[in-house]
Design an enzyme around this catalytic site. Sequence first.
Site, PDB file in Angstrom:
ATOM      1  N   GLU A 100      28.477   1.619 -28.177  1.00  0.00           N
ATOM      2  CA  GLU A 100      29.893   0.681 -28.232  1.00  0.00           C
ATOM      3  C   GLU A 100      31.020  -0.496 -29.252  1.00  0.00           C
ATOM      4  O   GLU A 100      30.151  -0.830 -29.948  1.00  0.00           O
ATOM      5  CB  GLU A 100      29.748  -0.598 -26.755  1.00  0.00           C
ATOM      6  CG  GLU A 100      28.976   0.514 -25.484  1.00  0.00           C
ATOM      7  CD  GLU A 100      29.579  -0.532 -24.387  1.00  0.00           C
ATOM      8  OE1 GLU A 100      28.760   0.272 -23.452  1.00  0.00           O
ATOM      9  OE2 GLU A 100      29.970  -1.492 -24.227  1.00  0.00           O
ATOM     10  N   CYS A 112      34.857  -5.096 -33.040  1.00  0.00           N
ATOM     11  CA  CYS A 112      33.804  -5.047 -33.565  1.00  0.00           C
ATOM     12  C   CYS A 112      33.276  -4.237 -33.328  1.00  0.00           C
ATOM     13  O   CYS A 112      33.309  -3.098 -32.107  1.00  0.00           O
ATOM     14  CB  CYS A 112      34.295  -5.867 -31.666  1.00  0.00           C
ATOM     15  SG  CYS A 112      31.818  -7.011 -31.890  1.00  0.00           S
ATOM     16  N   CYS A 130      19.029  -2.438 -31.394  1.00  0.00           N
ATOM     17  CA  CYS A 130      18.166  -3.538 -32.470  1.00  0.00           C
ATOM     18  C   CYS A 130      16.825  -3.995 -31.815  1.00  0.00           C
ATOM     19  O   CYS A 130      16.689  -4.300 -30.746  1.00  0.00           O
ATOM     20  CB  CYS A 130      18.933  -4.777 -32.224  1.00  0.00           C
ATOM     21  SG  CYS A 130      18.544  -6.594 -33.335  1.00  0.00           S
ATOM     22  N   CYS A 172      16.098 -11.300 -29.747  1.00  0.00           N
ATOM     23  CA  CYS A 172      17.034 -12.248 -29.297  1.00  0.00           C
ATOM     24  C   CYS A 172      16.773 -12.298 -27.696  1.00  0.00           C
ATOM     25  O   CYS A 172      17.065 -10.741 -26.810  1.00  0.00           O
ATOM     26  CB  CYS A 172      18.200 -12.318 -29.448  1.00  0.00           C
ATOM     27  SG  CYS A 172      18.380 -12.493 -31.350  1.00  0.00           S
ATOM     28  N   CYS A 192      19.989 -11.440 -25.709  1.00  0.00           N
ATOM     29  CA  CYS A 192      20.375 -10.040 -25.679  1.00  0.00           C
ATOM     30  C   CYS A 192      20.593  -9.146 -25.277  1.00  0.00           C
ATOM     31  O   CYS A 192      19.485  -9.059 -24.929  1.00  0.00           O
ATOM     32  CB  CYS A 192      20.843  -9.893 -27.223  1.00  0.00           C
ATOM     33  SG  CYS A 192      21.740  -8.635 -27.792  1.00  0.00           S
ATOM     34  N   CYS A 198      29.943 -10.047 -26.137  1.00  0.00           N
ATOM     35  CA  CYS A 198      28.920  -9.966 -27.100  1.00  0.00           C
ATOM     36  C   CYS A 198      27.884  -9.891 -26.658  1.00  0.00           C
ATOM     37  O   CYS A 198      27.438 -10.764 -25.879  1.00  0.00           O
ATOM     38  CB  CYS A 198      29.373 -11.157 -27.794  1.00  0.00           C
ATOM     39  SG  CYS A 198      29.623 -12.328 -27.733  1.00  0.00           S
TER      40      CYS A 198
HETATM   41  N1  SAH Z   1      22.827  -8.940 -34.460  1.00  0.00           N
HETATM   42  C1  SAH Z   1      24.173 -10.043 -35.477  1.00  0.00           C
HETATM   43  C2  SAH Z   1      25.175  -9.209 -34.745  1.00  0.00           C
HETATM   44  C3  SAH Z   1      24.983  -8.797 -33.806  1.00  0.00           C
HETATM   45  S1  SAH Z   1      25.176  -9.877 -32.512  1.00  0.00           S
HETATM   46  C4  SAH Z   1      24.135 -11.325 -35.343  1.00  0.00           C
HETATM   47  O1  SAH Z   1      22.990 -11.796 -34.636  1.00  0.00           O
HETATM   48  O2  SAH Z   1      24.949 -12.068 -35.149  1.00  0.00           O
HETATM   49  C5  SAH Z   1      26.548 -10.865 -32.163  1.00  0.00           C
HETATM   50  C6  SAH Z   1      27.173 -11.677 -31.802  1.00  0.00           C
HETATM   51  O3  SAH Z   1      26.754 -12.019 -30.428  1.00  0.00           O
HETATM   52  C7  SAH Z   1      25.590 -12.741 -32.272  1.00  0.00           C
HETATM   53  O4  SAH Z   1      26.225 -14.241 -32.118  1.00  0.00           O
HETATM   54  C8  SAH Z   1      25.272 -12.723 -30.815  1.00  0.00           C
HETATM   55  O5  SAH Z   1      24.038 -13.762 -31.176  1.00  0.00           O
HETATM   56  C9  SAH Z   1      25.577 -13.257 -29.926  1.00  0.00           C
HETATM   57  N2  SAH Z   1      26.098 -12.526 -28.844  1.00  0.00           N
HETATM   58  C10 SAH Z   1      24.286 -12.018 -28.086  1.00  0.00           C
HETATM   59  N3  SAH Z   1      24.459 -11.274 -26.526  1.00  0.00           N
HETATM   60  C11 SAH Z   1      24.790 -13.199 -26.033  1.00  0.00           C
HETATM   61  C12 SAH Z   1      24.801 -13.214 -24.988  1.00  0.00           C
HETATM   62  N4  SAH Z   1      24.268 -12.778 -23.732  1.00  0.00           N
HETATM   63  N5  SAH Z   1      26.293 -14.210 -24.954  1.00  0.00           N
HETATM   64  C13 SAH Z   1      26.951 -14.489 -25.843  1.00  0.00           C
HETATM   65  N6  SAH Z   1      27.025 -13.796 -27.521  1.00  0.00           N
HETATM   66  C14 SAH Z   1      25.991 -13.740 -26.942  1.00  0.00           C
END
Ligand code: SAH
Length: 333
Positions: free
Chosen positions: A81, A95, A102, A106, A109, A324
């Site tokens: 996406e 984006c 991944c 996290c 996420c 995100c």
């Molecule tokens: N892997 C990279 C880039 C992808 S995530 C990173 O970790 O930075 C891009 C951003 O979205 C990151 O800051 C991540 O922590 C955030 N993100 C992921 N899941 C989210 C969620 N459920 N709510 C808000 N931000 C989120």
Amino acid sequence: MDWISIQKELAHEPAYRMRQVKKALFVDFIETWDEVTVLPKALREKLSVEFPLGVTAKTLVSKDDATVKALITLKDSKQIESVLMRHESGRNTVCVSSLVGCPMGCTFCATATMGMVRKLTADEIVLQVLFFARLLKREKARVGSVVFMGMGEPFLNYEAVIEAVRMLHDPEMFGIGARHISISTCGILEGIQRLTKEDIPVNLAISLHGSNDEVREKLMPVARTYTIEKLMETIDEYIQVTNRKVMFEYLLVEGVNDADEHARELGKIIKGKLCMVNLISYNPTGKYTATSEKQINHFKSLLEKAKVEVSIRYRFGRDIEGACGQLATKSSS
Ligand code: SAH
């Protein structure tokens, strides 16, 4: 679109053909080879057969039209996406994803639940921008900036990401200024160190999400490998060499990392550095509760008191799951 194979094909042609095709693809954003009337008909037909330009994608538009989410199906049927965000200033940001799935795990996420599927090629990263560039061209608009904040950890696919950055930056291709390209990482130190030495001055964003290792480990398993202390040393080095401001992303999760003491602790870590903090509201993925707007504002004011530059991230595309961390997982089911 297979740019490497297209270039190979054109190597048999006079040199100016390559320039014509490059312009057609990455400046004029053609959708069919028939549009490139400067090319001989036989070549156009050959290219049409061998290198079809269509992108298989489903799009979802948010109610306010500001966000468009594209679910792109790749050649091997894997899906990724990408999101277009139209800012009020008129700037359009895309984006992009860097991996399918991944492996970083996290806990907040959605992409993490997919696990690692595979890396994207540079072409597949660029394709995401190309898709939106074509869409915007119909409105006489263009892609102004690109952020690597979609699915996946960019520094686990370093070479392809940098190759894609070069294509996006190339004045004969997308011509996007390096300062309008941002790479966001969960904090892979080797990637930051490599970026420190690159000759393209792109922006670096770090997903911090914790003001100490204990809190950070709850949200990001990568924190067990790299302590905040080591991360900060690497970032200090990055700033010293590049003199570029680093953005720390800080996702606020109720009862985990959003207390006043966390703001004060974060202030101490960041203060005095060429850095800023971007506070992100958690988009619920089932596991946690989002911090209230009131506490987010309070958290911000505590950081301001600590003389830290801080902003709150605008939430695009909530109604289409374009926010995100919510990418692709629902759509594949
Ligand atoms: N892997 C990279 C880039 C992808 S995530 C990173 O970790 O930075 C891009 C951003 O979205 C990151 O800051 C991540 O922590 C955030 N993100 C992921 N899941 C989210 C969620 N459920 N709510 C808000 N931000 C989120």
